[in-house]
Motif scaffolding. Structure first.
Motif, PDB file in Angstrom:
ATOM      1  N   PHE A 131       0.858  -1.187   0.000  1.00  0.00           N
ATOM      2  CA  PHE A 131       0.000   0.000   0.000  1.00  0.00           C
ATOM      3  C   PHE A 131       0.893   1.236   0.000  1.00  0.00           C
ATOM      4  O   PHE A 131       1.801   1.365   0.842  1.00  0.00           O
ATOM      5  CB  PHE A 131      -0.916   0.032   1.227  1.00  0.00           C
ATOM      6  CG  PHE A 131      -1.819   1.221   1.240  1.00  0.00           C
ATOM      7  CD1 PHE A 131      -2.922   1.290   0.413  1.00  0.00           C
ATOM      8  CD2 PHE A 131      -1.545   2.307   2.078  1.00  0.00           C
ATOM      9  CE1 PHE A 131      -3.760   2.409   0.423  1.00  0.00           C
ATOM     10  CE2 PHE A 131      -2.374   3.423   2.084  1.00  0.00           C
ATOM     11  CZ  PHE A 131      -3.490   3.469   1.245  1.00  0.00           C
ATOM     12  N   ILE A 132       0.665   2.122  -0.981  1.00  0.00           N
ATOM     13  CA  ILE A 132       1.421   3.376  -1.075  1.00  0.00           C
ATOM     14  C   ILE A 132       0.432   4.536  -1.223  1.00  0.00           C
ATOM     15  O   ILE A 132      -0.608   4.412  -1.875  1.00  0.00           O
ATOM     16  CB  ILE A 132       2.417   3.349  -2.255  1.00  0.00           C
ATOM     17  CG1 ILE A 132       1.729   2.894  -3.546  1.00  0.00           C
ATOM     18  CG2 ILE A 132       3.620   2.504  -1.956  1.00  0.00           C
ATOM     19  CD1 ILE A 132       2.643   2.903  -4.749  1.00  0.00           C
ATOM     20  N   LYS A 133       0.780   5.666  -0.589  1.00  0.00           N
ATOM     21  CA  LYS A 133      -0.107   6.826  -0.591  1.00  0.00           C
ATOM     22  C   LYS A 133       0.718   8.091  -0.493  1.00  0.00           C
ATOM     23  O   LYS A 133       1.681   8.169   0.266  1.00  0.00           O
ATOM     24  CB  LYS A 133      -1.079   6.743   0.598  1.00  0.00           C
ATOM     25  CG  LYS A 133      -2.057   7.914   0.708  1.00  0.00           C
ATOM     26  CD  LYS A 133      -2.951   7.734   1.923  1.00  0.00           C
ATOM     27  CE  LYS A 133      -3.912   8.904   2.083  1.00  0.00           C
ATOM     28  NZ  LYS A 133      -4.782   8.767   3.284  1.00  0.00           N
ATOM     29  N   ASN A 134       0.317   9.099  -1.278  1.00  0.00           N
ATOM     30  CA  ASN A 134       1.009  10.385  -1.245  1.00  0.00           C
ATOM     31  C   ASN A 134      -0.051  11.485  -1.211  1.00  0.00           C
ATOM     32  O   ASN A 134      -0.824  11.661  -2.159  1.00  0.00           O
ATOM     33  CB  ASN A 134       1.895  10.547  -2.489  1.00  0.00           C
ATOM     34  CG  ASN A 134       2.895  11.682  -2.318  1.00  0.00           C
ATOM     35  OD1 ASN A 134       2.707  12.556  -1.470  1.00  0.00           O
ATOM     36  ND2 ASN A 134       3.925  11.657  -3.145  1.00  0.00           N
ATOM     37  N   GLN A 179       4.156   7.035   3.265  1.00  0.00           N
ATOM     38  CA  GLN A 179       3.944   5.802   2.529  1.00  0.00           C
ATOM     39  C   GLN A 179       3.954   6.030   1.019  1.00  0.00           C
ATOM     40  O   GLN A 179       3.373   5.257   0.267  1.00  0.00           O
ATOM     41  CB  GLN A 179       2.608   5.167   2.939  1.00  0.00           C
ATOM     42  CG  GLN A 179       2.572   4.716   4.389  1.00  0.00           C
ATOM     43  CD  GLN A 179       1.224   4.128   4.749  1.00  0.00           C
ATOM     44  OE1 GLN A 179       0.203   4.796   4.664  1.00  0.00           O
ATOM     45  NE2 GLN A 179       1.241   2.851   5.130  1.00  0.00           N
ATOM     46  N   ALA A 180       4.633   7.050   0.570  1.00  0.00           N
ATOM     47  CA  ALA A 180       4.628   7.393  -0.850  1.00  0.00           C
ATOM     48  C   ALA A 180       5.486   6.434  -1.681  1.00  0.00           C
ATOM     49  O   ALA A 180       5.311   6.347  -2.907  1.00  0.00           O
ATOM     50  CB  ALA A 180       5.097   8.825  -1.061  1.00  0.00           C
ATOM     51  N   HIS A 184      -7.113   2.233  -6.174  1.00  0.00           N
ATOM     52  CA  HIS A 184      -6.105   3.144  -6.695  1.00  0.00           C
ATOM     53  C   HIS A 184      -6.713   4.512  -6.997  1.00  0.00           C
ATOM     54  O   HIS A 184      -7.936   4.648  -7.153  1.00  0.00           O
ATOM     55  CB  HIS A 184      -5.482   2.596  -7.972  1.00  0.00           C
ATOM     56  CG  HIS A 184      -6.330   2.788  -9.192  1.00  0.00           C
ATOM     57  ND1 HIS A 184      -7.474   2.059  -9.434  1.00  0.00           N
ATOM     58  CD2 HIS A 184      -6.207   3.665 -10.238  1.00  0.00           C
ATOM     59  CE1 HIS A 184      -7.999   2.432 -10.588  1.00  0.00           C
ATOM     60  NE2 HIS A 184      -7.255   3.416 -11.090  1.00  0.00           N
ATOM     61  N   SER A 204      -5.626  12.500  -2.630  1.00  0.00           N
ATOM     62  CA  SER A 204      -4.360  11.788  -2.413  1.00  0.00           C
ATOM     63  C   SER A 204      -4.218  10.675  -3.457  1.00  0.00           C
ATOM     64  O   SER A 204      -5.175   9.965  -3.772  1.00  0.00           O
ATOM     65  CB  SER A 204      -4.306  11.196  -1.004  1.00  0.00           C
ATOM     66  OG  SER A 204      -5.363  10.273  -0.817  1.00  0.00           O
ATOM     67  N   ASN A 205      -2.988  10.552  -4.004  1.00  0.00           N
ATOM     68  CA  ASN A 205      -2.691   9.448  -4.925  1.00  0.00           C
ATOM     69  C   ASN A 205      -2.349   8.210  -4.108  1.00  0.00           C
ATOM     70  O   ASN A 205      -1.546   8.274  -3.165  1.00  0.00           O
ATOM     71  CB  ASN A 205      -1.517   9.814  -5.831  1.00  0.00           C
ATOM     72  CG  ASN A 205      -1.870  10.920  -6.809  1.00  0.00           C
ATOM     73  OD1 ASN A 205      -3.017  11.005  -7.268  1.00  0.00           O
ATOM     74  ND2 ASN A 205      -0.898  11.770  -7.130  1.00  0.00           N
ATOM     75  N   LYS A 206      -2.954   7.128  -4.501  1.00  0.00           N
ATOM     76  CA  LYS A 206      -2.721   5.917  -3.706  1.00  0.00           C
ATOM     77  C   LYS A 206      -2.907   4.663  -4.576  1.00  0.00           C
ATOM     78  O   LYS A 206      -3.602   4.691  -5.591  1.00  0.00           O
ATOM     79  CB  LYS A 206      -3.678   5.855  -2.530  1.00  0.00           C
ATOM     80  CG  LYS A 206      -5.151   5.816  -2.933  1.00  0.00           C
ATOM     81  CD  LYS A 206      -6.056   5.774  -1.737  1.00  0.00           C
ATOM     82  CE  LYS A 206      -7.530   5.727  -2.156  1.00  0.00           C
ATOM     83  NZ  LYS A 206      -8.444   5.673  -0.986  1.00  0.00           N
ATOM     84  N   TYR A 207      -2.243   3.554  -4.119  1.00  0.00           N
ATOM     85  CA  TYR A 207      -2.398   2.251  -4.769  1.00  0.00           C
ATOM     86  C   TYR A 207      -2.353   1.162  -3.708  1.00  0.00           C
ATOM     87  O   TYR A 207      -1.480   1.180  -2.814  1.00  0.00           O
ATOM     88  CB  TYR A 207      -1.295   2.001  -5.803  1.00  0.00           C
ATOM     89  CG  TYR A 207      -1.689   2.459  -7.185  1.00  0.00           C
ATOM     90  CD1 TYR A 207      -2.231   1.568  -8.102  1.00  0.00           C
ATOM     91  CD2 TYR A 207      -1.527   3.788  -7.557  1.00  0.00           C
ATOM     92  CE1 TYR A 207      -2.592   1.993  -9.367  1.00  0.00           C
ATOM     93  CE2 TYR A 207      -1.886   4.221  -8.813  1.00  0.00           C
ATOM     94  CZ  TYR A 207      -2.424   3.325  -9.712  1.00  0.00           C
ATOM     95  OH  TYR A 207      -2.807   3.749 -10.970  1.00  0.00           O
TER      96      TYR A 207
END
Length: 329
Positions: free
Chosen positions: A101-104, A111-112, A137, A188-191
């Motif tokens: 899990f990544i988030k910016n 967690q980017a 996402h 927020s950008n996330k996947y």
């Protein structure tokens, strides 16, 4: 007084007789004098015929002939045990990650980026692929391999990425990241990725080579004319790669063998050593069974020297009545 005179007379008599004997010998003909003086001697120039007569030995020929070798056959065969070599290839999991899990976001950048590493054996590993499933996402996803970007864009569902062999190293760093949302700061950008797998085709070289030996003598090496290796490969043509055969670390054969057909490889006789010789068989793909293995060598017949020499007339007996055993006649 008489005893002293008697001793002096005896000494004078012996001295006179000695002088007379010496004079007698000196006046004898040379051949008789030589026979008389050498009679009963034990030097290398004379001998006896068993009847008391002296025989003079005369050297007629002397030559250093060097090494003399004998070969019974001009062809020899060395049977070699059958050889089985194989290098099976199978798909294997190189690295597995249950979830990522990544988030910016504007105020949340911890967690980017997600980074992981994996190791491979570059010689034995091919067709390396990254696969994963996107469950949630927003925005674009960036993937880098060893600091080189291999993907950048929005993605959903299942994804497969093949990694180039030129981008891979023995130890590799794989990085997933999402960019800053920029002016859309409230988003927020996330996947969310699941079942992230790195797989590849791995070849097992444990049984991919085999070594056999044969030996020849120094005499065979000295008279070696030609040598040939014979073998019959049992294999499936569509499943195998090149077969490599080396003799004493020199390549004899390097090609895809004709499966089921008796084959041969010519051997440079300069590569064959007196004593032990090593044959090494190896393959990079598939399976070979090599049977009917044999090394055939052909030998030159040794050149045996013939010597000629003349005998002087003086060594021949001209008077048959004076011939003795051991003289030349």
């Amino acid at each position: 007084m008489r005893k002293g005179q008697s001793s002096s007379s005896a000494a004078a008599f012996i001295a006179i007789m000695t002088v007379l004997i010496i004079l007698y010998i000196l006046f004898l003909p040379p051949d008789i004098r030589e026979e008389l003086l050498s009679d009963g001697g034990s030097n290398g120039g004379s001998g006896s015929d068993g009847s008391g007569s002296s025989i003079t030995t005369n050297v007629l020929f002397r030559e250093t002939i060097g090494k003399v070798s004998y070969l019974k056959d001009t062809e020899k065969y060395y049977d070699i045990p059958s050889v089985r070599i194989y290098a099976p290839t199978s798909g294997q999991l190189l690295k597995g990650i249950p979830s990522v899990f990544i988030k910016n976001a504007l105020f949340d950048k911890e967690q980017a980026v997600y980074t992981t590493t994996f190791d491979i054996d570059k010689k034995s590993t091919t067709n390396v692929v990254i696969s994963f499933t996107v469950t949630d996402h927003y925005g674009p996803l960036s993937i880098s391999l060893n600091d080189r970007k291999i993907f950048n864009g929005e993605i959903e569902g299942n994804k497969f990425l093949r990694l180039s062999d030129s981008d891979l190293s023995s130890t590799n760093e794989l990085k997933f990241s999402v960019p800053n949302p920029g002016v859309i700061f409230w988003n927020s950008n996330k996947y969310a990725l699941e079942n992230v797998q790195i797989t590849g085709d791995v070849t097992d070289y444990t049984s991919s080579s085999s070594t056999q030996k044969f030996s020849i003598t120094q005499t065979e090496k000295d008279n070696l004319e030609s040598a040939t290796l014979y073998f019959r490969p049992v294999c499936t043509l569509s499943d195998v790669g090149p077969l490599e055969i080396k003799l004493n670390n020199k390549i004899l054969f390097d090609a895809v063998a004709d499966c089921g057909t008796r084959s041969f490889a010519s051997i440079d006789i300069n590569e064959i050593k007196a004593g032990s010789n090593e044959l090494r068989f190896s393959v990079d793909k598939g399976s070979y069974l090599l049977d009917n293995l044999m090394v055939k060598i052909e030998l030159e017949k040794p050149a045996y020297k013939t010597y000629f020499f003349d005998i002087s007339d003086e060594f021949f007996v001209k008077d048959p009545e004076s011939a003795r055993c051991g003289d030349y006649d």
